[in-house]
Enzyme design. Structure first.
Site, PDB file in Angstrom:
ATOM      1  CE1 TYR A 146      -3.040  -3.035   0.319  1.00 41.79           C
ATOM      2  CE2 TYR A 146      -3.715  -2.275   2.201  1.00 41.79           C
ATOM      3  CZ  TYR A 146      -3.878  -3.395   1.144  1.00 41.79           C
ATOM      4  OH  TYR A 146      -4.611  -4.192   1.277  1.00 41.79           O
ATOM      5  CE  LYS A 195       1.303 -17.734  -1.676  1.00 41.40           C
ATOM      6  NZ  LYS A 195       0.393 -19.142  -1.560  1.00 41.40           N
ATOM      7  CG  ASP A 227      -1.898 -20.236   0.444  1.00 41.09           C
ATOM      8  OD1 ASP A 227      -1.261 -19.858   1.595  1.00 41.09           O
ATOM      9  OD2 ASP A 227      -1.683 -20.695  -0.419  1.00 41.09           O
ATOM     10  CG  ASP A 251      -6.871  -4.289   4.195  1.00 40.77           C
ATOM     11  OD1 ASP A 251      -7.875  -4.177   4.856  1.00 40.77           O
ATOM     12  OD2 ASP A 251      -6.898  -3.680   2.924  1.00 40.77           O
ATOM     13  CG  ASP A 255     -12.031  -6.279   6.496  1.00 39.48           C
ATOM     14  OD1 ASP A 255     -11.724  -5.820   7.372  1.00 39.48           O
ATOM     15  OD2 ASP A 255     -12.313  -5.718   5.309  1.00 39.48           O
TER      16      ASP A 255
END
Ligand code: NAD
Length: 360
Positions: A146, A195, A227, A251, A255
């Site tokens: 970001y 990852k 994942d 992020d 959620d």
């Protein structure tokens, strides 16, 4: 204790929920003998309307000079608001990125806790919920994708967009230390999510987290691929204590963790820098669809104010008083519309704030 709190009510339901949080803080001040001094500054759409930018330097400086910031939410109806007819860096949410960066808020803490009273709203099966879950997602907030270089270019009539994901070891180390510190106050288990089978930034992440872990022999460290983590959160949420991860993964996972608690209106968050300073805000957005109707659930913001007392002012007893009051109101069956269920008493934003304040 005398504390200077900057409030940023923002847009949509922001002013309604911040008002209720201040009501509860005022009751805490009265009962426990503190003075909370508030100063309101503009950010988001309301700042665009007033000054043409989502965050002014003056607003940022005022926030910097305070002891802590209590934020509602910013933004409007993305598909149907003039605030979005401009360049991305002038939109309401750009204020949010700018204040996080400007205040060096690199550590975001989002608890995901299942209240027994609200377990009916949890979308998971009973056998998966088990005895419930109680985790915090620790998300790096000022680095990664970001904040990396980005550009869009056209070559031979084909548009191509590029975003870059960069972390240096210092950025990783400071967030890892925060995560291990918090784990020490909890169940002493950190799951670091990355990852590393694909990304260099993740391989560095893993290496630095392992170095930090050596200073916390009592804390169990596990690594998990992002994942797999997305799956485990809905298969076995009870196994998580502290989830440590980078900006974009955090992020998304935070959620997901929010969703399995069943209500976005209950979820608080804190963003901290290296000192005791922090910005405290609900995890949800500005909910323009219900703004101004006394429908918003103020509990996420009220619980964020409790986190402010705990992390920025060291007022643990007072923070617990707020958390107990919220628990009591739920046990007594009061619900805002978003968490309403059969047999409970439906109340609006203002009444919910009153009920919680009365129980401090
Ligand atoms: P949202 O969280 O605002 O709303 C999603 C849904 O949840 C809506 O149906 C809303 O009514 C409901 N909801 C949210 N908070 C609630 C509460 N306290 N009580 C009851 N119901 C609640 O997400 P969105 O609709 O995707 O975004 C709306 C705006 O908020 C956008 O402009 C977005 O960019 C912005 N946003 C801001 C922040 C922030 O300020 N930190 C975070 C996320 C989104």
């Amino acid at each position: 204790m005398d504390c200077k709190i900057v409030t940023i009510s923002g847009d949509g339901i922001g002013p309604e929920i911040v008002r209720e949080a201040c009501k509860v803080l005022d009751k805490v001040a009265q009962v426990y003998g503190h003075s909370f001094h508030y100063k309101e500054v503009l950010m988001g759409g309301c700042s665009i309307d007033a000054y043409g930018v989502p965050l002014t330097d003056e607003a940022l400086n005022t926030a910097r000079e305070s002891d802590a910031v209590l934020l509602g939410a910013v933004g409007g109806d993305v598909g149907n608001s003039r605030w979005y007819d401009v360049a991305p860096n002038l939109r309401p949410e750009a204020g949010l990125l700018a204040i996080r960066k400007g205040l060096n808020l690199f550590a975001n803490i989002r608890p995901a806790y299942l209240y027994k009273e609200l377990s009916g709203a949890c979308p998971l099966k009973k056998e998966i919920i088990g005895d419930g879950f109680d985790m915090v997602i620790m998300r790096e907030l000022t680095g990664g994708l970001y904040f990396g270089e980005r550009h869009t270019e056209e070559a031979d009539g084909v548009l191509q967009a590029t975003d870059t994901l960069t972390y240096n070891e210092n950025e990783i180390r400071r967030i890892a230390i925060k995560a291990f510190d918090i784990a020490m106050k909890r169940r002493k288990h950190v799951i670091s999510v990355d990852k590393a089978n694909v990304l260099d930034s993740s391989r560095l992440w893993r290496k630095v987290v392992e170095e930090v872990a050596k200073d916390y022999p009592e804390v169990k460290l596990e690594h998990m691929l992002v994942d797999n983590c997305a799956m485990q959160l809905v298969m076995n949420p009870g196994r998580f204590d502290v989830v440590l991860t980078e900006n974009m993964f955090g992020d998304i996972l935070s959620d997901e963790a929010s969703m399995i608690t069943g209500s976005i209106g209950m979820l608080s968050s804190a963003s901290l820098n290296e000192s005791r300073f922090g910005m405290y805000e609900p995890s949800h957005g500005s909910a323009p669809d219900i703004a101004g109707k006394d429908l918003a659930n103020p509990i996420a913001t009220i619980l964020s104010a409790a986190m402010m007392l705990r992390y920025s002012f060291d007022l643990d007893r007072e923070a617990e008083a707020i958390e107990r009051a919220v628990q009591k109101v739920l046990t007594e069956g009061y619900r805002t519309p978003d968490i309403m269920s059969e047999g409970c008493t439906r109340v609006g934003t203002v009444r919910m704030g009153d009920l919680i304040a009365e129980r401090i």
